[in-house]
Structure formats: structure tokens, C-alpha cells
Write an enzyme that holds these catalytic residues in place. Structure first.
Site, PDB file in Angstrom:
ATOM      1  N   PHE A 147     -47.042 -52.032-100.228  1.00 23.58           N
ATOM      2  CA  PHE A 147     -46.579 -53.106-101.121  1.00 23.58           C
ATOM      3  C   PHE A 147     -47.624 -53.313-102.198  1.00 23.58           C
ATOM      4  CE2 PHE A 147     -46.266 -57.295-102.875  1.00 23.58           C
ATOM      5  CZ  PHE A 147     -44.926 -57.361-103.195  1.00 23.58           C
ATOM      6  N   ASP A 232     -56.154 -51.499-103.240  1.00 21.01           N
ATOM      7  CA  ASP A 232     -55.437 -52.735-103.574  1.00 21.01           C
ATOM      8  C   ASP A 232     -55.889 -53.791-102.568  1.00 21.01           C
ATOM      9  OD1 ASP A 232     -53.745 -54.865-103.902  1.00 21.01           O
ATOM     10  OD2 ASP A 232     -51.919 -53.671-104.094  1.00 21.01           O
ATOM     11  N   LYS A 261     -54.538 -62.923-106.380  1.00 21.27           N
ATOM     12  CA  LYS A 261     -54.361 -63.989-105.391  1.00 21.27           C
ATOM     13  C   LYS A 261     -55.572 -64.934-105.299  1.00 21.27           C
ATOM     14  CE  LYS A 261     -50.425 -62.145-103.115  1.00 21.27           C
ATOM     15  NZ  LYS A 261     -50.032 -60.796-102.759  1.00 21.27           N
TER      16      LYS A 261
HETATM   17  C1  LIG Z   1     -49.171 -59.905-103.660  1.00 23.16           C
HETATM   18  C2  LIG Z   1     -49.569 -58.496-103.756  1.00 23.16           C
HETATM   19  C3  LIG Z   1     -49.374 -57.756-104.941  1.00 23.16           C
HETATM   20  C4  LIG Z   1     -48.649 -58.308-106.148  1.00 23.16           C
HETATM   21  O1  LIG Z   1     -49.214 -59.458-106.666  1.00 23.16           O
HETATM   22  P1  LIG Z   1     -48.345 -60.412-107.627  1.00 23.16           P
HETATM   23  O2  LIG Z   1     -49.325 -61.420-108.109  1.00 23.16           O
HETATM   24  O3  LIG Z   1     -47.261 -60.993-106.785  1.00 23.16           O
HETATM   25  O4  LIG Z   1     -47.798 -59.544-108.716  1.00 23.16           O
HETATM   26  C5  LIG Z   1     -49.837 -56.455-104.973  1.00 23.16           C
HETATM   27  N1  LIG Z   1     -50.448 -55.902-103.914  1.00 23.16           N
HETATM   28  C6  LIG Z   1     -50.647 -56.570-102.762  1.00 23.16           C
HETATM   29  C7  LIG Z   1     -51.353 -55.909-101.626  1.00 23.16           C
HETATM   30  C8  LIG Z   1     -50.198 -57.878-102.642  1.00 23.16           C
HETATM   31  O5  LIG Z   1     -50.361 -58.539-101.495  1.00 23.16           O
END
Ligand SMILES: *Cc1c(COP(=O)(O)O)cnc(C)c1O
Length: 403
Positions: A147, A232, A261
Site C-alpha cells: 500500500f 516507504d 503522516k
Molecule cells: C498512508 C500511507 C500512504 C499514503 O499517504 P496519504 O497521505 O494517504 O496519501 C502511503 N504509504 C503508506 C505506507 C501509508 O501508510
């Protein structure tokens, strides 16, 4: 009348949202009106412990006083300049972020998905300029069940039908391998591979922790084949798993780290990629940008959010409290529980039955959780949580599983 509204008022708000808002989420029917620290209150004045932390955006808790102060002070000075002009917060933010991560350069964006897109662009251009990959041929290896966000390019390399269905055609240039399988990664690498993009713990896939040694092995393979390691850490980073970055559990320093985040402590959308000079210098004036990216309000908020992580030792707290929570939860015996796994205060309870009814039961018990991938309850309270509040959460969880 704050906190004194009837059930009818909540119902009305739910109906209003369902009538006028697109249905791209299925939220629990709790209508939050106010929050502080680890607690939120609904419109009827009922209190809940937030065990989701907005997918780890709220590692510092709701409305942390130092972050709120930075927000208010900066809002009283200047909020947006665009990158057409310089501002006095951006230089300090990128310098502090690089120092914290042990990196050489940073590029701020707003949402996580934009930062992932930025990483993809940087890796491809690096592949063409530094690895002499033929034009339009760069490949990026990704993991199954990944994701990385919701843009069309990103959902194009997702293995989850729900995320992709009906949104094609998609961007080529991605190759998928099983998560946790270093051999498969090495086999997927070709002379045109510029990067390996991965999550050190797959959160949305259900808190999947790779086998011990996988990250180190993957890093070694990437180094040998001159492939950039793109971590990520949007959800796993900034203390969530009991280390500043989840990659640090295996002493891996990625070539590029994607953050979002908790970078702003749940106050404002701030994301960034941090990397080496070699990688981020592929961007020249005009080659990439964002109107709000690196705005002074975002930078002031993020600087305060990072200071809180350091000064309140949130990675250490997460490690200590997470170990305690995992120990407590593993004492739970219930025929519906398949497995309990976690790293720091990022815990997944995998069930043999759908998790949604348990999340609804937990809501009635005063705990806000969200199921991930239907069968997993994710527990990720703010890292500032007091021991007694975490103990209370564990008690409520025990109650939910009492037969
Ligand atoms: C939440 C998340 C994203 C995307 O972030 P947004 O601010 O919602 O675009 C990408 N990678 C990971 C691992 C995430 O948890």
C-alpha cells in the site's frame, strides 16, 4: 451545546454525510467533535481512546500543545509563499529533517501519495542519468500486497483489486514480487531496474512483519545490483515501530526514505522524501513541484512535530509499551484469534472471523479501532499514551474477547 447533543443529532450528521459525501469510506458510526492527547469525544459527550491514531499520523497524540503553539504562531506570521519565493521555515525544516534521518537532502510535499510519486520520479531519473538505463525502460520492483497511496500510478502496481478495479489504464514499469522473499527480489532485478520500493512492515495488508533478516538481505541485493532502496516509512516511521525508522530494526539505511503522516503530528498534511544529494539532485528547477509543498505553516508544524518525537523519546516509548501490550495480548485465548503480531505500538490481532463486529464491540467499550483487510484489528494508539491508559485499553480488549 457541546457534547450534549442527542443520538438524533449524531444520526442527522451521519445521514447528511451519506447524502452529500462520496462513499469512498465505511467509517464506524462515531461522530467525533473534540480530541485531546489519546482521547476523543463524540457529539454526545462520550469519550473513546483512539487506538488508530489516524493510521499513525497522530503518534504525538491529538493537538499536542507544542505543535498547536507552532501552528498558531506561524499562522500569525505567514502561511503560504509558494516556492516561487523563499520562506524562513523551509530551510530549517529540511536541515532538521536531514539531521534526524542521517540524510543529505529533503524534498517536502503534502500527502503521502505525492511523496511516493516524488520517490518514483527521482528513482527513474536517477536510473537514466546515473545507471544509463535506456529511455522509457526504467523498472521499479514492488511487493505484493503493498500500500503506497491512491494515485493512478500507485494503484496501478497494487495487487489489491479493490484499489485498482475500474481505474486503468495504468502506468507501466513496475514488477511485483512476494513480500519477505529476498530471492524473488534478486530474480526480478534486470539491468533496467532502478529501484526497489517497499514498506518495512506492510500495515494496510494486515501488519505483516517480514522474516528476520529480510530488510538487510534486500539492502545487500540492491547494493550489489546498483538498485535504489526506497523505504516507504509513511506509516512505520517516526517512532511507530519502536525505532525512528522501521528499517533501523535491521540496521538498514535506505537510499531514500518516504515520510508523511506523523511528520506533522496529525495537524496538517506534510510529507517528504529524504535521500542523498546524488538522488535528489536529479531534480532541476521546473522538473517537479507543488504549490503547497514546503509552505511555511507546514514546515513550522513539522519542525515542532519532529521535536516532540525526539524530546519525548517516542521511539523508545513505543518499544517499551509495545512489548508490554504484545505480552498482555498474547495471554488472550480465544477461538477467534489466529495470531497476534506487532512491532512497537503497531499491533495486529488477526482473527479467523471478520474483524468489523469486534471493532464495533470495542467502540461500545470505548476503544476506537479499525479493521484492516477484513480479518485484522490494528492497534496503534498515540505513542504518548500513559501506561495506565494502555492498561485500560488492554482491559477493554480482554472484555471484547470474553465469551
Ligand atoms: C498512508 C500511507 C500512504 C499514503 O499517504 P496519504 O497521505 O494517504 O496519501 C502511503 N504509504 C503508506 C505506507 C501509508 O501508510
Amino acid at each position: 451545546m457541546e457534547g450534549q447533543q442527542s443520538r438524533g443529532a449524531a444520526e442527522e450528521l451521519i445521514q447528511l454525510e451519506d447524502r452529500w459525501g462520496a462513499h469512498n469510506y465505511r467509517p464506524l458510526d462515531v461522530v467525533v467533535e473534540r480530541a485531546e492527547g489519546v482521547w476523543v469525544w463524540d457529539v454526545q459527550g462520550r469519550r473513546y481512546l483512539d487506538c488508530l491514531s489516524a493510521y499513525s499520523a497522530l503518534n504525538q497524540g491529538h493537538r499536542h500543545p507544542r505543535i498547536m503553539q507552532a501552528l498558531a504562531e506561524q499562522a500569525g506570521r505567514v502561511t503560504l509563499t509558494s516556492r516561487a519565493f523563499r520562506n524562513d521555515q523551509l530551510p530549517r525544516f529540511v536541515a532538521e529533517l536531514c539531521a534526524l534521518c542521517g540524510m543529505e537532502m529533503a524534498l517536502p510535499m503534502n500527502t503521502g501519495a505525492e511523496a511516493v510519486e516524488t520517490a518514483i520520479k527521482a528513482a527513474r531519473r536517477w536510473g537514466y542519468t546515473h545507471k544509463r538505463i535506456p529511455p522509457e525502460r526504467a523498472e521499479i520492483v514492488v511487493c505484493e500486497n503493498n500500500f503506497h497511496g491512491r494515485t493512478t500510478t500507485i494503484v496501478g502496481f497494487s495487487s489489491e483489486l479493490l484499489y485498482r478495479d475500474g481505474f486503468g489504464p495504468f502506468t507501466p514499469g513496475f514488477r511485483s514480487v512476494p513480500f519477505g522473499d529476498a530471492e524473488a527480489l534478486e530474480e526480478a532485478i534486470t539491468p533496467n531496474t532502478c529501484a526497489f520500493l517497499f514498506e518495512p512492515v506492510q500495515c494496510e495488508a494486515g501488519i505483516l512483519i517480514p522474516p528476520e533478516g529480510y530488510l538487510r538481505e534486500a539492502a545487500g541485493i540492491c547494493r550489489r545490483h546498483r538498485v535504489l532502496l526506497l523505504a516507504d516509512e509513511i506509516q512505520t516511521g517516526l517512532g511507530r515501530t519502536g525505532a525512528l525508522l522501521a528499517c533501523h530494526h535491521e540496521e538498514v539505511q535506505p537510499d531514500l526514505v518516504i515520510l508523511g503522516k506523523a511528520l506533522s503530528g496529525g495537524v496538517y498534511p506534510v510529507s517528504a522524501v529524504v535521500s542523498s544529494r546524488e538522488v535528489l539532485e536529479v531534480f532541476r528547477p521546473g522538473s517537479h513541484g507543488s504549490t503547497y509543498g514546503g509552505n511555511p505553516l507546514a514546515c513550522a508544524v513539522a519542525r515542532a512535530a519532529l521535536r516532540v518525537i525526539e524530546e519525548e523519546r517516542l521511539p523508545d516509548r513505543s518499544a517499551e509499551l509495545g512489548a508490554w501490550l504484545l505480552y498482555e495480548l498474547r495471554r488472550l485465548r480465544h477461538p477467534h484469534i489466529k495470531e497476534i503480531r506487532g512491532r512497537g505500538l503497531l499491533v495486529g490481532i488477526e482473527l479467523l472471523v471478520p474483524a468489523r463486529p469486534y471493532c464495533e464491540k470495542l467502540m461500545d467499550l470505548g476503544l476506537l479501532c479499525k479493521e484492516t483487510h477484513d480479518y485484522v484489528i490494528r492497534l496503534a494508539p498515540p505513542l504518548i499514551i500513559a501506561e495506565k491508559d494502555l492498561a485500560w485499553a488492554a482491559t477493554q480488549l480482554r472484555k471484547a474477547f470474553e465469551r
